[in-house]
Design a protein around this motif. Structure first.
Motif, mmCIF file in Angstrom:
data_model
loop_
_atom_site.group_PDB
_atom_site.id
_atom_site.type_symbol
_atom_site.label_atom_id
_atom_site.label_comp_id
_atom_site.label_asym_id
_atom_site.label_seq_id
_atom_site.Cartn_x
_atom_site.Cartn_y
_atom_site.Cartn_z
ATOM 1 N N ALA A 70 0.859 -1.183 0.000
ATOM 2 C CA ALA A 70 0.000 0.000 0.000
ATOM 3 C C ALA A 70 0.897 1.236 0.000
ATOM 4 N N THR A 71 0.323 2.386 -0.291
ATOM 5 C CA THR A 71 1.079 3.630 -0.255
ATOM 6 C C THR A 71 1.657 3.824 1.154
ATOM 7 N N LYS A 72 2.904 4.263 1.225
ATOM 8 C CA LYS A 72 3.624 4.512 2.479
ATOM 9 C C LYS A 72 3.854 3.246 3.304
ATOM 10 N N ALA A 73 3.854 2.091 2.642
ATOM 11 C CA ALA A 73 4.201 0.819 3.280
ATOM 12 C C ALA A 73 5.125 0.068 2.323
ATOM 13 N N ALA A 74 6.253 -0.415 2.837
ATOM 14 C CA ALA A 74 7.209 -1.117 1.978
ATOM 15 C C ALA A 74 8.000 -2.118 2.816
ATOM 16 N N PHE A 75 8.104 -3.343 2.291
ATOM 17 C CA PHE A 75 8.765 -4.428 3.012
ATOM 18 C C PHE A 75 9.839 -5.058 2.137
ATOM 19 N N VAL A 76 11.043 -5.180 2.705
ATOM 20 C CA VAL A 76 12.194 -5.709 1.980
ATOM 21 C C VAL A 76 12.305 -7.208 2.236
ATOM 22 N N HIS A 77 12.659 -7.935 1.187
ATOM 23 C CA HIS A 77 12.898 -9.375 1.267
ATOM 24 C C HIS A 77 14.243 -9.653 0.612
ATOM 25 N N PHE A 78 15.100 -10.417 1.309
ATOM 26 C CA PHE A 78 16.379 -10.849 0.758
ATOM 27 C C PHE A 78 16.274 -12.309 0.363
ATOM 28 N N PHE A 79 16.944 -12.668 -0.722
ATOM 29 C CA PHE A 79 17.052 -14.051 -1.182
ATOM 30 C C PHE A 79 18.543 -14.336 -1.306
ATOM 31 N N LEU A 80 19.006 -15.356 -0.591
ATOM 32 C CA LEU A 80 20.418 -15.709 -0.599
ATOM 33 C C LEU A 80 20.583 -17.064 -1.276
ATOM 34 N N THR A 81 21.589 -17.185 -2.115
ATOM 35 C CA THR A 81 21.871 -18.475 -2.751
ATOM 36 C C THR A 81 23.316 -18.840 -2.443
ATOM 37 N N SER A 82 23.576 -20.138 -2.385
ATOM 38 C CA SER A 82 24.928 -20.603 -2.091
ATOM 39 C C SER A 82 25.449 -21.445 -3.239
ATOM 40 N N ALA A 83 26.756 -21.651 -3.233
ATOM 41 C CA ALA A 83 27.390 -22.476 -4.267
ATOM 42 C C ALA A 83 26.884 -23.911 -4.214
ATOM 43 N N LYS A 84 26.359 -24.328 -3.060
ATOM 44 C CA LYS A 84 25.836 -25.687 -2.914
ATOM 45 C C LYS A 84 24.386 -25.791 -3.387
ATOM 46 N N GLY A 85 23.830 -24.689 -3.900
ATOM 47 C CA GLY A 85 22.476 -24.730 -4.431
ATOM 48 C C GLY A 85 21.390 -24.444 -3.420
ATOM 49 N N ASN A 86 21.766 -23.971 -2.232
ATOM 50 C CA ASN A 86 20.760 -23.645 -1.222
ATOM 51 C C ASN A 86 20.178 -22.262 -1.476
ATOM 52 N N VAL A 87 18.910 -22.089 -1.116
ATOM 53 C CA VAL A 87 18.235 -20.804 -1.232
ATOM 54 C C VAL A 87 17.647 -20.467 0.135
ATOM 55 N N VAL A 88 17.900 -19.242 0.600
ATOM 56 C CA VAL A 88 17.370 -18.772 1.881
ATOM 57 C C VAL A 88 16.545 -17.519 1.613
#
Length: 154
Positions: A70-88
C-alpha cells in the motif's frame, strides 16, 4: 550462478523466481518461486520508484526486492543463494533492520524500508518518517551475511 526473474499480476501479486544451477550433474537445476500479495507491486529505488526489476549483487548470491502492499508501506525481502544450491528467504528484513536503528528511524523501518542498491554483500536501504511533515528520509548501509544475518555496515 543463480538468476532472479520477476512476473506480476498487476493489482494482485508479484512472483519472484530464483533459478539455481545444478550442483550435481545428475540432479539438474532447481527453481523456486515466492509470491507476494500486493496491489501496488514492487517499489524501486528512490531514483526510479516504478522500477520492477529488483536487485542483485554481481556474484548473483544476494537478491532483494521491496514489496509495496500500500502507499507509504514497503517491506524488503532478501534471497540468498549458495554455491551448494541452497536458497534462503529472509522475510523479516524490516524487523531485523529496525532493531539496529535508533529512534525515530527504528519505528519507521518496521513499516517502510526500501532497497536503494546492492554492492557485494552490502545493501543500501532507506526509511522515511511519514509521521512528521516535511517527510525526512534516512539512508544507510547494512551487511548481509551468508545465512541472512543483517548488521549495520561501518
Amino acid at each position: 550462478m543463480a538468476t532472479m526473474s520477476i512476473s506480476s499480476n498487476p493489482g494482485q501479486d508479484v512472483t519472484i523466481t530464483l533459478a539455481v544451477p545444478a550442483t550435481n550433474p545428475e540432479a539438474g537445476p532447481v527453481s523456486c518461486s515466492f509470491t507476494f500479495q500486493t496491489a501496488k507491486g514492487l517499489l524501486g529505488p528512490s531514483s526510479n520508484p516504478t522500477d520492477q526489476s529488483g536487485f542483485a549483487n554481481s556474484a548473483q548470491d544476494l537478491f532483494a526486492v521491496t514489496v509495496e502492499p500500500a502507499t507509504k508501506a514497503a517491506f524488503v525481502h532478501f534471497f540468498l543463494t549458495s554455491a551448494k544450491g541452497n536458497v534462503v528467504l529472509v522475510n523479516d528484513v524490516n524487523a531485523r533492520v529496525a532493531k539496529l536503528l535508533s529512534p525515530p528511524w527504528k519505528s519507521d523501518a518496521k513499516g517502510f524500508l526500501r532497497v536503494e542498491t546492492i554492492q557485494g554483500r552490502k545493501v543500501e536501504l532507506s526509511t522515511t518518517d511519514f509521521a512528521h511533515a516535511p517527510f525526512q528520509t534516512h539512508t544507510f548501509w547494512v551487511t548481509v551475511g551468508a545465512t541472512g544475518r543483517v548488521t549495520l555496515a561501518p
